[in-house]
Each structure stands twice: as structure tokens, then as C-alpha cells.
Design a protein around this motif. Structure first.
Motif, PDB file in Angstrom:
ATOM      1  N   GLY A 171       9.881   0.652  -6.578  1.00 18.13           N
ATOM      2  CA  GLY A 171       9.135   0.736  -5.325  1.00 18.13           C
ATOM      3  C   GLY A 171       9.981   1.125  -4.124  1.00 18.13           C
ATOM      4  N   VAL A 172       9.317   1.142  -2.997  1.00 15.46           N
ATOM      5  CA  VAL A 172       9.921   1.602  -1.749  1.00 15.46           C
ATOM      6  C   VAL A 172      10.681   0.447  -1.078  1.00 15.46           C
ATOM      7  CG1 VAL A 172       9.395   2.543   0.545  1.00 15.46           C
ATOM      8  CG2 VAL A 172       8.022   3.250  -1.431  1.00 15.46           C
ATOM      9  N   PRO A 173      11.920   0.664  -0.664  1.00 13.11           N
ATOM     10  CA  PRO A 173      12.631  -0.369   0.105  1.00 13.11           C
ATOM     11  C   PRO A 173      11.994  -0.553   1.491  1.00 13.11           C
ATOM     12  CG  PRO A 173      14.167   1.255  -0.809  1.00 13.11           C
ATOM     13  CD  PRO A 173      12.784   1.814  -0.965  1.00 13.11           C
ATOM     14  N   VAL A 174      11.843  -1.806   1.910  1.00 12.41           N
ATOM     15  CA  VAL A 174      11.158  -2.124   3.169  1.00 12.41           C
ATOM     16  C   VAL A 174      12.057  -2.973   4.069  1.00 12.41           C
ATOM     17  CG1 VAL A 174       9.154  -3.296   4.194  1.00 12.41           C
ATOM     18  CG2 VAL A 174       8.904  -2.122   2.014  1.00 12.41           C
ATOM     19  N   LEU A 175      12.083  -2.636   5.356  1.00 22.04           N
ATOM     20  CA  LEU A 175      12.725  -3.486   6.366  1.00 22.04           C
ATOM     21  C   LEU A 175      11.640  -4.381   6.964  1.00 22.04           C
ATOM     22  CD1 LEU A 175      14.885  -0.764   8.149  1.00 22.04           C
ATOM     23  CD2 LEU A 175      15.812  -2.725   6.890  1.00 22.04           C
ATOM     24  N   SER A 176      11.965  -5.632   7.233  1.00 22.71           N
ATOM     25  CA  SER A 176      11.010  -6.613   7.794  1.00 22.71           C
ATOM     26  C   SER A 176       9.801  -6.832   6.894  1.00 22.71           C
ATOM     27  CB  SER A 176      10.479  -6.212   9.178  1.00 22.71           C
ATOM     28  OG  SER A 176      11.468  -5.790  10.035  1.00 22.71           O
ATOM     29  N   MET A 177      10.028  -6.917   5.595  1.00 24.65           N
ATOM     30  CA  MET A 177       8.898  -7.126   4.672  1.00 24.65           C
ATOM     31  C   MET A 177       8.092  -8.370   5.057  1.00 24.65           C
ATOM     32  SD  MET A 177       8.855  -7.755   0.567  1.00 24.65           S
ATOM     33  CE  MET A 177      10.132  -6.569   0.156  1.00 24.65           C
ATOM     34  N   ARG A 195       0.824  -1.200   0.000  1.00 24.31           N
ATOM     35  CA  ARG A 195       0.000   0.000   0.000  1.00 24.31           C
ATOM     36  C   ARG A 195       0.863   1.256   0.000  1.00 24.31           C
ATOM     37  NH1 ARG A 195      -3.267  -3.714   2.793  1.00 24.31           N
ATOM     38  NH2 ARG A 195      -2.655  -3.119   4.882  1.00 24.31           N
ATOM     39  N   VAL A 196       2.150   1.117   0.308  1.00 20.30           N
ATOM     40  CA  VAL A 196       3.031   2.290   0.246  1.00 20.30           C
ATOM     41  C   VAL A 196       3.200   2.733  -1.212  1.00 20.30           C
ATOM     42  CG1 VAL A 196       5.236   0.996   0.169  1.00 20.30           C
ATOM     43  CG2 VAL A 196       5.180   3.289   1.134  1.00 20.30           C
ATOM     44  N   CYS A 197       3.235   1.785  -2.135  1.00 22.82           N
ATOM     45  CA  CYS A 197       3.317   2.135  -3.561  1.00 22.82           C
ATOM     46  C   CYS A 197       1.935   2.479  -4.105  1.00 22.82           C
ATOM     47  CB  CYS A 197       3.936   0.997  -4.361  1.00 22.82           C
ATOM     48  SG  CYS A 197       5.641   0.644  -3.891  1.00 22.82           S
ATOM     49  N   ALA A 198       0.902   1.777  -3.606  1.00 19.29           N
ATOM     50  CA  ALA A 198      -0.458   2.068  -4.056  1.00 19.29           C
ATOM     51  C   ALA A 198      -0.825   3.514  -3.721  1.00 19.29           C
ATOM     52  CB  ALA A 198      -1.444   1.105  -3.403  1.00 19.29           C
ATOM     53  N   TYR A 199      -0.455   3.942  -2.522  1.00 20.85           N
ATOM     54  CA  TYR A 199      -0.757   5.323  -2.117  1.00 20.85           C
ATOM     55  C   TYR A 199       0.021   6.320  -2.994  1.00 20.85           C
ATOM     56  CZ  TYR A 199      -1.199   9.531   0.738  1.00 20.85           C
ATOM     57  OH  TYR A 199      -1.458  10.811   1.158  1.00 20.85           O
ATOM     58  N   ALA A 200       1.272   5.993  -3.296  1.00 20.63           N
ATOM     59  CA  ALA A 200       2.091   6.876  -4.139  1.00 20.63           C
ATOM     60  C   ALA A 200       1.452   7.052  -5.516  1.00 20.63           C
ATOM     61  CB  ALA A 200       3.506   6.307  -4.279  1.00 20.63           C
ATOM     62  N   GLU A 201       1.017   5.950  -6.086  1.00 22.92           N
ATOM     63  CA  GLU A 201       0.351   5.977  -7.395  1.00 22.92           C
ATOM     64  C   GLU A 201      -0.940   6.762  -7.371  1.00 22.92           C
ATOM     65  OE1 GLU A 201       0.796   1.432  -8.922  1.00 22.92           O
ATOM     66  OE2 GLU A 201      -1.141   2.289  -8.569  1.00 22.92           O
ATOM     67  N   LEU A 202      -1.699   6.491  -6.307  1.00 17.00           N
ATOM     68  CA  LEU A 202      -3.000   7.129  -6.166  1.00 17.00           C
ATOM     69  C   LEU A 202      -2.826   8.647  -6.065  1.00 17.00           C
ATOM     70  CD1 LEU A 202      -5.979   6.296  -5.863  1.00 17.00           C
ATOM     71  CD2 LEU A 202      -5.559   5.976  -3.426  1.00 17.00           C
ATOM     72  N   ARG A 203      -1.897   9.059  -5.202  1.00 14.83           N
ATOM     73  CA  ARG A 203      -1.635  10.490  -5.068  1.00 14.83           C
ATOM     74  C   ARG A 203      -1.156  11.073  -6.396  1.00 14.83           C
ATOM     75  NH1 ARG A 203      -0.219  13.244  -0.338  1.00 14.83           N
ATOM     76  NH2 ARG A 203       0.385  14.778  -1.900  1.00 14.83           N
ATOM     77  N   ALA A 204      -0.331  10.314  -7.098  1.00 18.74           N
ATOM     78  CA  ALA A 204       0.218  10.814  -8.370  1.00 18.74           C
ATOM     79  C   ALA A 204      -0.882  10.979  -9.405  1.00 18.74           C
ATOM     80  CB  ALA A 204       1.313   9.879  -8.886  1.00 18.74           C
ATOM     81  N   ILE A 205      -1.800  10.002  -9.492  1.00 19.67           N
ATOM     82  CA  ILE A 205      -2.839  10.144 -10.531  1.00 19.67           C
ATOM     83  C   ILE A 205      -3.853  11.225 -10.139  1.00 19.67           C
ATOM     84  CG2 ILE A 205      -4.549   8.377  -9.841  1.00 19.67           C
ATOM     85  CD1 ILE A 205      -4.215   7.733 -13.097  1.00 19.67           C
ATOM     86  N   LEU A 206      -4.009  11.465  -8.842  1.00 22.44           N
ATOM     87  CA  LEU A 206      -4.897  12.560  -8.423  1.00 22.44           C
ATOM     88  C   LEU A 206      -4.246  13.917  -8.719  1.00 22.44           C
ATOM     89  CD1 LEU A 206      -6.334  11.319  -4.984  1.00 22.44           C
ATOM     90  CD2 LEU A 206      -7.146  10.836  -7.280  1.00 22.44           C
ATOM     91  N   ASP A 207      -2.916  13.932  -8.706  1.00 22.93           N
ATOM     92  CA  ASP A 207      -2.200  15.202  -8.898  1.00 22.93           C
ATOM     93  C   ASP A 207      -1.805  15.480 -10.346  1.00 22.93           C
ATOM     94  OD1 ASP A 207      -2.410  15.543  -6.215  1.00 22.93           O
ATOM     95  OD2 ASP A 207      -0.327  15.068  -5.728  1.00 22.93           O
ATOM     96  N   VAL A 208      -1.890  14.468 -11.215  1.00 25.61           N
ATOM     97  CA  VAL A 208      -1.388  14.651 -12.581  1.00 25.61           C
ATOM     98  C   VAL A 208      -2.246  15.681 -13.312  1.00 25.61           C
ATOM     99  CG1 VAL A 208      -2.729  12.799 -13.690  1.00 25.61           C
ATOM    100  CG2 VAL A 208      -0.504  13.432 -14.594  1.00 25.61           C
TER     101      VAL A 208
END
Ligand code: MN
Ligand code: MN
Length: 462
Positions: free
Chosen positions: A431-437, A268-281
Motif C-alpha cells: 500500500g501507499v505510505p501515509v504521513l499523519s495516518m 481509499r487511496v488503495c481502494a481507488y488504485a484497485e478500482l482503477r486497476a480492475i477497470l483497466d485490466v
């Protein structure tokens, strides 16, 4: 001496910590972006909730539900809700779809514990839910942590009841118990894979018996509570989709608050990034498409997964309006498969090749390939595609890093990338690097979250 320094600067590729590259103004943006993301995370705990929240955010920005036959022109904003479990959003470009679309695809399902279809039982006057875990988990991490219950119960009469228990302060929560150390000598000799068994992941849900003389009195008492609250009986669990997720709110991590701990950063960290990006494009040249997919954690199967024709049907609809063949659109399209990557963890250096692993605060992680054992099962983006993102990110000030998942032959993993590439769409993982994926509480860096948003926006804006 200075000539040598110039020579080094010219020839060596050296990555820098993102905080050495951004200024104070951008640092503020990094931290502000994280606040919005944390709110999203606390509301969207599973795919259905992410889709619901995504639609709400999109409608606030003027997106409309797509209906077949709807006439669309440049700048129009539409979304397709696929069965409440996956979501596709599009902003129509000024150029026709014969020039291709720019797609970003993330997934909104995360590892968790799904209830079985016959979940309720009683043992020793305690009531439990049986579970079947979803996605790749280390089972020992899921005992003795507070759990919430989310999902739906679909009734025979067509009603679908939403369930969400445990995320409000006054709500009860649930837990899976573990053995006390005093009696765990045998358990502790087992491997970490075997110490907790799949059939042992049973959730404690009650202990007060119903006031009668029969058997299973605690189970009866729990079912009577559920009947009072939801009007459901034991049979209704047959057509329920209920899932237990960690009851952790997202929190800043570290004295400097530079990181975020939460359940379900993947993805969801990437999903949110995409979502924000398409809302802002703003007025994209090529049609911008954002996918929030389901079922990635179990192989992208099914109607709501990325192998589903639902995506092709939507894209074909958009193409047909413009008299463009879908295959012509796909062959010119570009896709960022927006999924998390592993962040190098200095506590476990043995599994990583340090030069190739993503690092916290070094920005958006780009994986040319994923897969396992000699790149098995990856779509492996072409050199030309990598060159395209290099150019794109350099022009937009996106801090990014090239990365791989672990040492060669150490393990591996996959994303939706290959399912997009198999459609004849040039695709690369980002995508975003994650610790403890895949742990109940994962960690990401705020800077990397922001750079992922910037990266997707750069792709949309070209
Ligand atoms: Mn993922
Ligand atoms: Mn995953």
C-alpha cells in the motif's frame, strides 16, 4: 576503484527516490492519476459513498450487477454490492478458477465520529449531537475542525434516506468546540489521550430557540428543521447511521504539488488504485477480483467486513459455475492486501527504525508482516510470496519498497491480510505510505499512489 564500485553495485541493495527512476512521461502520468483520485476522494467520504461511486465507475466500463445463476465466460465483468457498504468486482479470467484468482483487497471505511443512536440534546440553549468515535483516533485532532454529516436514516416504512450535508459551498457545517487557552491551564496538564474525552466529542448543531414557552426550545427548533427537510423525528435516529467526517476537500500539498492532503487516504487511496486497476485490466489470465471492504478500522467484523462469508459466497458462486471447489481455488489464489503503511516522518524519528520504515516517494510499500509485539496477530507472508512480488514488480516497472510499522515493540497494527490468509490464500500487504495516518487530514505522495495502481495492475495482468 571502478572494480570496487561494480562490487558495491552488485552486492548492496540500495533504494532510490522514485523521481530518480521515472522519466518525464511517467511523471505526467503520476500527476494525471492524482487528479482522478482527488475527485474520487471528494465524493466518497465514507464506505457507502465509495461503494456507490465504485459501482458507477464500474458500470461505465461495462460491469454488470452479479445475479446468482448468471452464466459467465472469460472477459465478463461483474460486481456484487454487499448491502451498499462493501463491493466486490471481478473480471473472469481465461483460465479456470481451479488455477486460483488474483485478488486485491482494500477497505473504504476510515476513522470518524459516528452519531450515537440517541444523539440530539440541548444544553444552555445550544443543540448538540453526541458521538461515539469509530476506529483509532487521537481525539484532540477532531475538535475545532469543520465537519460534514454523511450517512443514512432507515425508516420503519422501509425507506432509506441519504444524508450528505456540508460538502457543498452553500451547505452549513458542524464543529466540536474546545476550551480557550486562557482557561485551559488544567486541561493542558492532562495527557494528550485525556485532554479531550470521548464523551466530550459533542457536535454543535444549532442555537436558535423555537418560538414557544416550553423546555429544550433549541432542540425542538433543530428537530423541526430536520422534519421539514427529511420528514424524520427524534425516534428515527434510532435506526440511522450518521457519521461526521472532516470537511476538508483534497488538496495538493507542497510548492511542487507532489503530495495530496485529504481525509481518509487510509484506505481509499488503495481502494481507488484497485478500482482503477480492475477497470483497466484487459483479458486477465486468472480471474481478477477487487474488494472494497468495510469495517477494517474496527476489526473487519460484521456482514460487510472481511471476516464476512459474503466474499466466500461470491467466490463459491463463481467456482460452482466452473465445477471447481472453492477450497481448490483459494489454495492457488494470490492476494494483495492493499492497505496503507506508515511513512517515515523525520519530525518523529524516535518511533521508527529508519532503514525499515517506508519513505515518501519511494513507491508502493510492501509489508511482509504487520502485527505487534513479536509479530503478534500477523499472517506474515512467506519468503516465496515476497519473491513472487519481486519478480512481478521488476517485470512491470513498479517502484516499491519493503517496510515495517515502527520500531520493534513501539506499537503496531493490522490489516485485512490475515483474514485473507486464514482462507488459505497466499497474501501480502501492499500500500501507499501515509504521513499523519488516521488524522483528519492525511498526506500521501502522488508517485506512491501511482505505483500502487501500477502494482495492483501488474498483479492482475501477471
Ligand atoms: Mn487501513
Ligand atoms: Mn487504518
Amino acid at each position: 576503484m571502478s572494480k570496487e564500485k561494480d562490487w558495491r553495485e552488485k552486492l548492496f541493495y540500495e533504494q532510490k527516490n522514485g523521481y530518480d527512476l521515472i522519466d518525464a512521461d511517467e511523471s505526467k502520468l503520476v500527476y494525471a492519476y492524482a487528479e482522478g483520485y482527488k475527485r474520487f476522494m471528494d465524493e466518497a467520504r465514507m464506505e457507502r459513498e465509495a461503494v456507490r461511486l465504485g459501482i458507477q465507475m464500474a458500470e461505465e466500463q461495462g460491469f454488470q450487477a452479479y445475479e446468482p445463476g448468471m452464466q459467465l465466460k472469460a472477459g465478463d465483468k461483474v460486481y456484487l454490492n454487499n448491502r451498499g457498504k462493501s463491493l466486490i468486482l471481478a473480471v473472469i479470467g481465461t483460465e479456470p478458477l481451479s488455477e486460483g484468482a488474483v485478488i486485491a483487497g482494500a477497505h473504504v471505511d476510515s476513522p470518524r465520529l459516528d452519531l450515537k443512536q440517541m444523539p440530539v440534546y440541548e444544553d444552555t440553549e445550544m443543540a448538540y449531537f453526541r458521538t461515539h468515535y469509530y476506529g483509532g483516533i487521537k481525539k484532540y485532532q477532531w475538535v475545532t475542525i469543520p465537519l460534514e454529516l454523511h450517512g443514512v436514516v432507515a425508516l420503519k416504512n422501509g425507506d432509506v434516506l441519504d444524508v450528505c450535508i456540508g460538502n457543498k459551498p452553500e451547505d452549513p457545517q458542524f464543529v466540536i468546540t474546545d476550551l480557550l487557552p486562557h482557561l485551559a491551564a488544567d486541561q493542558m496538564k492532562k495527557t494528550m489521550a485525556e485532554g479531550i474525552k470521548g464523551e466530550g466529542l459533542n457536535i454543535l448543531i444549532g442555537s436558535v430557540p423555537y418560538a414557544d414557552e416550553g423546555k429544550d426550545r433549541v432542540k425542538l427548533a433543530i428537530l423541526s428543521l430536520l422534519y421539514d427537510d427529511y420528514g424524520i423525528t427524534e425516534e428515527d435516529f434510532l435506526s440511522a447511521e450518521l457519521t461526521a467526517v472532516p470537511a476538508f476537500q483534497s488538496r495538493d500539498i507542497g510548492f511542487d504539488r507532489s503530495m495530496i492532503g485529504a481525509y481518509g487516504h487510509d484506505d481509499r487511496v488503495c481502494a481507488y488504485a484497485e478500482l482503477r486497476a480492475i477497470l483497466d485490466v484487459k483479458k486477465p489470465r486468472r480471474t481478477a477480483v477487487c474488494i472494497l471492504a468495510d469495517k477494517e478500522e474496527i476489526g473487519s467484523e460484521g456482514v460487510s467486513g472481511m471476516k464476512s462469508r459474503a466474499f466466500d459466497t461470491f467466490m463459491e458462486d463463481l467456482c460452482e459455475q466452473q465445477g471447481v471447489a472453492l477450497r481448490r481455488c483459494y489454495e492457488k489464489s494470490f492476494c494483495l492486501s492493499a492497505d496503507v503503511c506508515n511513512a517515515y516522518d523525520p519530525i518523529y524519528p524516535e518511533v521508527s527504525e529508519k532503514r525499515s520504515e517506508a519513505k515518501i516517494n519511494y513507491g508502493l510499500g510492501i509489508c511482509k508482516f504487520t502485527g505487534a509485539r513479536g509479530k503478534g496477530g500477523t499472517s506474515d507472508a512467506s519468503a516465496e510470496v515476497v519473491a513472487h512480488v519481486r519478480k512481478l514488480f521488476a517485470a512491470s516497472g513498479v517502484i516499491w519498497q519493503m517496510c515495517e510499522l515502527g520500531k520493534v515493540d513501539q506499537g503496531g497494527g493490522g490489516t485485512i491480510a490475515k483474514f485473507m490468509a486464514n482462507r488459505n490464500i497466499d497474501t501480502i500487504d501492499a500500500g501507499v505510505p501515509v504521513l499523519s495516518m488516521h488524522a483528519p487530514f492525511e498526506v500521501v505522495s502522488k508517485l506512491d499512489c501511482w505505483m500502487t495502481y501500477k502494482g495492483v495492475l501488474a498483479a492482475y495482468q501477471e
